[in-house]
Motif scaffolding. Structure first.
Motif, mmCIF file in Angstrom:
data_model
loop_
_atom_site.group_PDB
_atom_site.id
_atom_site.type_symbol
_atom_site.label_atom_id
_atom_site.label_comp_id
_atom_site.label_asym_id
_atom_site.label_seq_id
_atom_site.Cartn_x
_atom_site.Cartn_y
_atom_site.Cartn_z
ATOM 1 N N ILE A 153 -39.485 15.930 11.338
ATOM 2 C CA ILE A 153 -40.354 15.652 10.003
ATOM 3 C C ILE A 153 -39.418 16.993 9.313
ATOM 4 N N TRP A 154 -39.563 17.867 9.982
ATOM 5 C CA TRP A 154 -38.657 19.032 8.828
ATOM 6 C C TRP A 154 -37.293 19.372 8.355
ATOM 7 N N LYS A 155 -36.474 18.665 9.578
ATOM 8 C CA LYS A 155 -34.838 18.525 8.832
ATOM 9 C C LYS A 155 -35.050 17.415 7.614
ATOM 10 N N SER A 156 -36.258 16.068 8.023
ATOM 11 C CA SER A 156 -36.129 15.596 6.860
ATOM 12 C C SER A 156 -36.348 15.879 5.514
ATOM 13 N N LEU A 157 -37.007 16.978 5.419
ATOM 14 C CA LEU A 157 -37.472 18.052 4.162
ATOM 15 C C LEU A 157 -36.276 18.698 3.493
ATOM 16 N N TYR A 158 -35.700 19.064 4.902
ATOM 17 C CA TYR A 158 -34.612 20.255 4.079
ATOM 18 C C TYR A 158 -33.357 19.060 3.943
ATOM 19 N N ASP A 159 -33.316 18.002 4.644
ATOM 20 C CA ASP A 159 -31.916 17.232 3.875
ATOM 21 C C ASP A 159 -32.279 16.339 2.494
ATOM 22 N N LYS A 160 -33.792 16.202 2.143
ATOM 23 C CA LYS A 160 -34.230 16.293 0.704
ATOM 24 C C LYS A 160 -33.766 16.281 0.102
ATOM 25 N N PHE A 161 -33.758 18.255 -0.145
ATOM 26 C CA PHE A 161 -33.478 18.640 -0.891
ATOM 27 C C PHE A 161 -32.316 19.836 -0.875
ATOM 28 N N GLY A 162 -31.560 19.191 0.230
ATOM 29 C CA GLY A 162 -29.487 19.099 0.186
ATOM 30 C C GLY A 162 -29.734 20.770 1.054
ATOM 31 N N LEU A 163 -30.545 21.138 2.108
ATOM 32 C CA LEU A 163 -30.777 22.752 2.207
ATOM 33 C C LEU A 163 -30.290 22.268 4.022
ATOM 34 N N ASP A 164 -29.300 23.539 4.117
ATOM 35 C CA ASP A 164 -28.736 23.963 5.764
ATOM 36 C C ASP A 164 -30.443 24.452 6.602
ATOM 37 N N PHE A 165 -30.591 23.353 7.792
ATOM 38 C CA PHE A 165 -32.025 22.917 8.686
ATOM 39 C C PHE A 165 -31.499 24.118 9.287
ATOM 40 N N GLN A 166 -30.722 24.245 9.771
ATOM 41 C CA GLN A 166 -30.359 25.067 11.233
ATOM 42 C C GLN A 166 -30.204 26.512 11.336
ATOM 43 N N SER A 167 -30.224 26.645 9.765
ATOM 44 C CA SER A 167 -30.103 28.492 9.224
ATOM 45 C C SER A 167 -32.008 28.579 9.772
ATOM 46 N N SER A 168 -32.187 27.747 9.083
ATOM 47 C CA SER A 168 -34.025 28.611 8.916
ATOM 48 C C SER A 168 -34.409 28.626 10.488
ATOM 49 N N LEU A 169 -34.303 28.225 11.495
ATOM 50 C CA LEU A 169 -34.578 28.001 12.639
ATOM 51 C C LEU A 169 -34.513 29.686 13.414
ATOM 52 N N ASP A 170 -35.879 29.707 13.898
ATOM 53 C CA ASP A 170 -35.833 30.943 14.888
ATOM 54 C C ASP A 170 -35.570 30.340 16.938
ATOM 55 N N LEU A 171 -34.587 30.963 16.640
ATOM 56 C CA LEU A 171 -34.127 29.402 17.740
ATOM 57 C C LEU A 171 -34.212 30.695 19.128
ATOM 58 N N SER A 172 -35.467 31.835 19.028
ATOM 59 C CA SER A 172 -35.885 32.392 19.722
ATOM 60 C C SER A 172 -37.406 31.885 20.874
ATOM 61 N N GLN A 173 -37.848 30.962 19.582
ATOM 62 C CA GLN A 173 -38.692 30.104 20.103
ATOM 63 C C GLN A 173 -38.433 28.585 20.312
ATOM 64 N N PRO A 174 -38.976 27.850 21.002
ATOM 65 C CA PRO A 174 -38.225 26.318 21.952
ATOM 66 C C PRO A 174 -38.564 25.442 21.141
ATOM 67 N N ASP A 175 -37.653 24.572 21.937
ATOM 68 C CA ASP A 175 -37.543 23.269 20.705
ATOM 69 C C ASP A 175 -38.772 22.349 20.670
ATOM 70 N N GLU A 176 -39.337 21.949 19.015
ATOM 71 C CA GLU A 176 -40.589 21.233 19.625
ATOM 72 C C GLU A 176 -41.991 22.409 18.965
ATOM 73 N N PHE A 177 -41.841 23.164 19.322
ATOM 74 C CA PHE A 177 -42.913 24.169 19.192
ATOM 75 C C PHE A 177 -42.408 24.685 17.590
ATOM 76 N N TRP A 178 -43.978 24.847 17.270
ATOM 77 C CA TRP A 178 -44.565 24.580 16.030
ATOM 78 C C TRP A 178 -43.775 26.515 15.302
ATOM 79 N N ALA A 179 -43.089 27.131 16.158
ATOM 80 C CA ALA A 179 -42.608 28.755 15.677
ATOM 81 C C ALA A 179 -41.622 28.250 15.698
ATOM 82 N N ARG A 180 -40.506 27.715 16.071
ATOM 83 C CA ARG A 180 -39.258 27.446 15.861
ATOM 84 C C ARG A 180 -38.789 27.362 14.471
ATOM 85 N N TYR A 181 -39.860 27.118 13.573
ATOM 86 C CA TYR A 181 -39.538 26.063 12.504
ATOM 87 C C TYR A 181 -39.938 26.801 11.003
ATOM 88 N N LEU A 182 -39.320 27.153 10.204
ATOM 89 C CA LEU A 182 -39.813 28.220 8.952
ATOM 90 C C LEU A 182 -41.257 27.678 8.812
#
Length: 334
Positions: A153-182
Motif C-alpha cells: 500500500i505505502w510503496k504504491s503511493l511512493y511510486d505514484k509520486f516518484g519518491l524513494d520508498f526504501q529510505s522512508s522506512l524505520d528498519l528497527s521496526q518489523p516488516d508489515e508493522f505499521w510503525a515501520r512506515y513513515l
C-alpha cells in the motif's frame, strides 16, 4: 526531559479558526501561547475559511466576542478560500490555509485543539527539514486479510509520486508493522515556506483522492486523506521522523488534547493547570462559556470528575476504552 536549545529563528504560527467549537479552541490556543511562551515574537495567524460553494453554511468565526478576544491577544485573523475541500472534507482546511500565509516565511501549523505549555521559541526547529507529530497510532492503512499489506500500500503511493520508498522506512521496526512506515498525526507540521509545502500537500492529496493506486481500493480516505499525503510531502521535501528532537512538541511545549474529556482523562497535571489557568480570567471566561464543553468541563468541574476515574500511570492501552469509561459515567462531550 526536553533538552535546552538555542532559540529558533523567527517564524509564524498558524491555526484554523471557524464557527463552532474550533473558534473557542483557537482562543484557548492563543491564550495558552501568550501565557506559556512570552518570548515568542512571531505572528500568530488564525486562518478562517470564507463562505463559498463548498460550504453549506457560513464557516467564518460567528461570535464577535471571540474575534475581539483573539485580536486583544495579538492574533491576526486571515481569510482563505476553499477551492478543493470545504465542508465535505474540513481537514482540508489545513492544506488550503497555507496559501494565505506569507510566502518564504517559516511557519508552524497546529491543530486548534492544542495547548502551548512551554516556551515555543526554545524548540530547535530546522525549517529546511520538515516534520510532523509522532503522537499517533496505526490508524491507516487497515490491510484486508487477502489484500495488499502495509508495504504494498505505502510503496504504491511512493511510486505514484516518484519518491524513494526504501529510505522512508524505520528498519528497527518489523516488516508489515505499521510503525515501520513513515506516518504522522497532522496535529502539527512545519517548513521554511507555507506555499511550497502547501502546493506539494495539495497536489498529493488531490491525486490520492481523485486517482488512487489500485492498492488503495479497500482503504478509507475519509478522514485519513491528509495523514496519508503528509508523510509523502515531508519525505519529498527532505524531512522525516527524526528531524525534530523528542520532548518538545507533544512534550514539554505543546499538547494536542483533541477533546476536553480526553484531556482530563490522560494528560499531565501540568497540562490541566495550563488549561484552567489560562481560562480563569474573567475577560476570557465570559467568552469561553459560550462553548458548552468548556463551560461544563472546565468551569462546572466535570473535567475533574473525569480525571478522578483514571490513573494516569496505568491508563487503558486503547483510547476507545478510555472513551467508553467516560461515556458510561455520563461525562462524554465533544
Amino acid at each position: 526531559m526536553a533538552r535546552k536549545a538555542a532559540r529558533s529563528a523567527s517564524f509564524n504560527i498558524v491555526i484554523v479558526g471557524q464557527s463552532g467549537r474550533l473558534q473557542y479552541e483557537a482562543l484557548l490556543f492563543v491564550a495558552s501561547l501568550r501565557q506559556c511562551a512570552p518570548a515568542f515574537k512571531g505572528r500568530v495567524l488564525v486562518a478562517e475559511p470564507q463562505p463559498g460553494p463548498l460550504w453549506s453554511s457560513d464557516p467564518r468565526i460567528n461570535k464577535p466576542d471571540v474575534r475581539d478576544s483573539l485580536a486583544a491577544l495579538g492574533a491576526q485573523i486571515i481569510p482563505f478560500e476553499s477551492r478543493h475541500f470545504g465542508g465535505s472534507y474540513p481537514y482540508g482546511n489545513k492544506i488550503e490555509a497555507l496559501f494565505a500565509l506569507p510566502a518564504d516565511e517559516p511557519f508552524v501549523f497546529f491543530d486548534s485543539d492544542t495547548l502551548i505549555t512551554g516556551e515555543i521559541s526554545d524548540v530547535p526547529f530546522d525549517f529546511a527539514r520538515p516534520s510532523a507529530s509522532l503522537r499517533r497510532t496505526g490508524t491507516w492503512p487497515q490491510p484486508e486479510l487477502y489484500g495488499p499489506g502495509y508495504t504494498d500500500i505505502w510503496k504504491s503511493l511512493y511510486d505514484k509520486f516518484g519518491l524513494d520508498f526504501q529510505s522512508s522506512l524505520d528498519l528497527s521496526q518489523p516488516d508489515e508493522f505499521w510503525a515501520r512506515y513513515l506516518y504522522f498525526n497532522a496535529g502539527y507540521f512545519y517548513y521554511r515556506c507555507p506555499h511550497l509545502f502547501g502546493q506539494r500537500f495539495l497536489d498529493y492529496a488531490l491525486a490520492i483522492r481523485d486517482d488512487p493506486p489500485p492498492e488503495l481500493v479497500c482503504q478509507s480516505l475519509d478522514p485519513w486523506l491528509d495523514q496519508v499525503a503528509l508523510p509523502l510531502v515531508i519525505h519529498a521535501l527532505g524531512g522525516g521522523r527524526n528531524a525534530l528532537p523528542a520532548g518538545f512538541l507533544d512534550g514539554s511545549v505543546s499538547c494536542h488534547y483533541r477533546l476536553f474529556p480526553m484531556l482530563y482523562a490522560r494528560e499531565s497535571d501540568a497540562v490541566v493547570q495550563v488549561l484552567e489557568t489560562v481560562s480563569a480570567p474573567n475577560k476570557i471566561k465570559k467568552v469561553l462559556k459560550g462553548s458548552d464543553p468548556i463551560k461544563r468541563m472546565v468551569y462546572q468541574g466535570r473535567g475533574q470528575k473525569v480525571r478522578a476515574l483514571f490513573d494516569r500511570n496505568n491508563l487503558p492501552r486503547r483510547e476507545q476504552a478510555i472513551r467508553n469509561r467516560i461515556k458510561s459515567e455520563g461525562f462524554w462531550m465533544r
